[in-house]
Motif scaffolding. Structure first.
Motif, mmCIF file in Angstrom:
data_model
loop_
_atom_site.group_PDB
_atom_site.id
_atom_site.type_symbol
_atom_site.label_atom_id
_atom_site.label_comp_id
_atom_site.label_asym_id
_atom_site.label_seq_id
_atom_site.Cartn_x
_atom_site.Cartn_y
_atom_site.Cartn_z
ATOM 1 N N ALA A 130 37.236 148.452 71.752
ATOM 2 C CA ALA A 130 38.317 148.618 70.780
ATOM 3 C C ALA A 130 39.264 147.426 70.817
ATOM 4 O O ALA A 130 40.490 147.571 70.926
ATOM 5 N N ALA A 131 38.685 146.232 70.768
ATOM 6 C CA ALA A 131 39.455 144.998 70.864
ATOM 7 C C ALA A 131 39.089 144.078 69.705
ATOM 8 O O ALA A 131 38.023 144.216 69.099
ATOM 9 N N SER A 132 39.948 143.140 69.422
ATOM 10 C CA SER A 132 39.681 142.180 68.360
ATOM 11 C C SER A 132 38.570 141.217 68.779
ATOM 12 O O SER A 132 38.307 141.025 69.977
ATOM 13 N N ARG A 133 37.927 140.608 67.779
ATOM 14 C CA ARG A 133 36.874 139.628 68.080
ATOM 15 C C ARG A 133 37.452 138.453 68.869
ATOM 16 O O ARG A 133 36.792 137.915 69.762
ATOM 17 N N ALA A 134 38.687 138.050 68.539
ATOM 18 C CA ALA A 134 39.314 136.929 69.253
ATOM 19 C C ALA A 134 39.523 137.269 70.724
ATOM 20 O O ALA A 134 39.292 136.435 71.616
ATOM 21 N N THR A 135 39.932 138.517 71.005
ATOM 22 C CA THR A 135 40.134 138.945 72.395
ATOM 23 C C THR A 135 38.808 138.942 73.144
ATOM 24 O O THR A 135 38.728 138.486 74.296
ATOM 25 N N VAL A 136 37.752 139.434 72.509
ATOM 26 C CA VAL A 136 36.423 139.461 73.129
ATOM 27 C C VAL A 136 35.937 138.043 73.396
ATOM 28 O O VAL A 136 35.400 137.744 74.473
ATOM 29 N N ARG A 137 36.122 137.153 72.432
ATOM 30 C CA ARG A 137 35.660 135.773 72.595
ATOM 31 C C ARG A 137 36.364 135.106 73.773
ATOM 32 O O ARG A 137 35.731 134.418 74.586
ATOM 33 N N THR A 138 37.664 135.320 73.881
ATOM 34 C CA THR A 138 38.420 134.752 75.005
ATOM 35 C C THR A 138 37.947 135.345 76.327
ATOM 36 O O THR A 138 37.828 134.636 77.337
ATOM 37 N N ALA A 139 37.652 136.649 76.343
ATOM 38 C CA ALA A 139 37.171 137.307 77.557
ATOM 39 C C ALA A 139 35.833 136.715 77.998
ATOM 40 O O ALA A 139 35.603 136.479 79.188
ATOM 41 N N LEU A 140 34.949 136.456 77.045
ATOM 42 C CA LEU A 140 33.642 135.884 77.377
ATOM 43 C C LEU A 140 33.781 134.474 77.932
ATOM 44 O O LEU A 140 33.045 134.084 78.846
ATOM 45 N N LEU A 141 34.737 133.723 77.418
ATOM 46 C CA LEU A 141 34.975 132.382 77.955
ATOM 47 C C LEU A 141 35.464 132.458 79.402
ATOM 48 O O LEU A 141 35.034 131.670 80.255
ATOM 49 N N GLU A 142 36.350 133.417 79.688
ATOM 50 C CA GLU A 142 36.844 133.578 81.059
ATOM 51 C C GLU A 142 35.709 133.982 82.001
ATOM 52 O O GLU A 142 35.596 133.482 83.123
ATOM 53 N N LEU A 143 34.839 134.891 81.536
ATOM 54 C CA LEU A 143 33.719 135.336 82.367
ATOM 55 C C LEU A 143 32.684 134.228 82.537
ATOM 56 O O LEU A 143 31.986 134.177 83.555
ATOM 57 N N ALA A 144 32.589 133.330 81.561
ATOM 58 C CA ALA A 144 31.723 132.161 81.723
ATOM 59 C C ALA A 144 32.263 131.261 82.828
ATOM 60 O O ALA A 144 31.504 130.709 83.636
ATOM 61 N N ASN A 145 33.591 131.131 82.892
ATOM 62 C CA ASN A 145 34.209 130.332 83.956
ATOM 63 C C ASN A 145 33.970 130.959 85.324
ATOM 64 O O ASN A 145 33.905 130.256 86.335
ATOM 65 N N GLU A 146 33.841 132.299 85.369
ATOM 66 C CA GLU A 146 33.567 132.998 86.630
ATOM 67 C C GLU A 146 32.091 132.908 87.022
ATOM 68 O O GLU A 146 31.727 133.268 88.135
ATOM 69 N N GLY A 147 31.250 132.463 86.097
ATOM 70 C CA GLY A 147 29.826 132.368 86.389
ATOM 71 C C GLY A 147 29.033 133.619 86.101
ATOM 72 O O GLY A 147 27.870 133.725 86.482
#
Length: 221
Positions: free
Chosen positions: A49-66
């Motif tokens: 239940a989040a915006s696409r922009a919020t999801v995209r930012t979350a995926l970038l952060e998780l990419a940084n975590e590996g």
């Protein structure tokens, strides 16, 4: 997959972003999203239940975590972490977690000792009752609190990323009753050393535990 979500509220992007990052991370760790599985932004937006922009930012952060791979022009997928890589991560984690446990033993307050004592009981009860999902959750909580109470910001940041990458393999161990019965005693030894304010015993208890985890993963393979 059953996930409790809250709708994004205007003016609270940080809390929404943190919620989505934590939700996707937990789903990956628990195997709800499999290695190499595509992570579709539209689907995640609906799930959390989040915006696409919020999801995209979350995926970038998780990419940084590996935990996530960003694919050029193809979106994202769950990063596949091999057993050998997970063991290497555990070997690196060992030294840093020993440091955090020692720091925690040196600085823990009476209130925090009471918290750890309650956590000790809950860990034992979860294994005795066969509630391995709760045991896994309590394990993650213990790791988190040791990092926080150590008040070593650099070690805590490094561990948070390394832990997320290797914990999916450990989750396979926690789902086995026989392993949980061994693991819980190792965690109790860590808690006992920390609450006794014995830094060297805390270091040794962490070292013994992570060596045990590495050996168990090799046997599982």
């Amino acid at each position: 997959m059953s996930i409790s979500v809250e709708v994004d509220e205007p003016g609270a992007p940080e809390s929404a972003g943190t919620r989505v990052v934590d939700g996707i991370r937990d789903a990956i760790i628990q195997g709800d999203y499999a290695p190499n599985q595509r992570l579709i932004e539209a689907d995640l937006s609906d799930t959390f239940a989040a915006s696409r922009a919020t999801v995209r930012t979350a995926l970038l952060e998780l990419a940084n975590e590996g935990l996530v791979e960003r694919l050029p022009n193809k979106g994202s997928r769950v990063r596949a972490i091999s057993l050998d890589e997970a063991i290497e991560i555990l070997e690196v984690r060992s030294g840093i977690e020993e440091l955090c446990a020692a720091k925690t033993a040196e600085s823990i307050t009476d209130t925090e000792i009471a918290e750890f004592t309650r956590l000790r009981v809950r860990l034992l009860d979860s294994v005795a009752e066969g509630d391995l999902a709760e045991y896994a959750r309590l394990n993650r909580l213990l790791d988190q609190r040791i990092r926080e109470i150590s008040r070593h910001a650099t070690a805590s940041d490094v561990l948070a990323r390394l832990h997320a990458q290797s914990v999916r393999h450990q989750f396979k161990l926690w789902s086995r009753v026989s392993r949980a019965k061994v693991s819980v005693l190792e965690h109790i030894a860590i808690i006992d050393a920390i609450t006794a304010r014995d830094p060297e015993a805390a270091r040794e208890a962490v070292r013994v535990h992570l060596l045990s985890v590495i050996e168990a993963l090799r046997e599982l393979a």
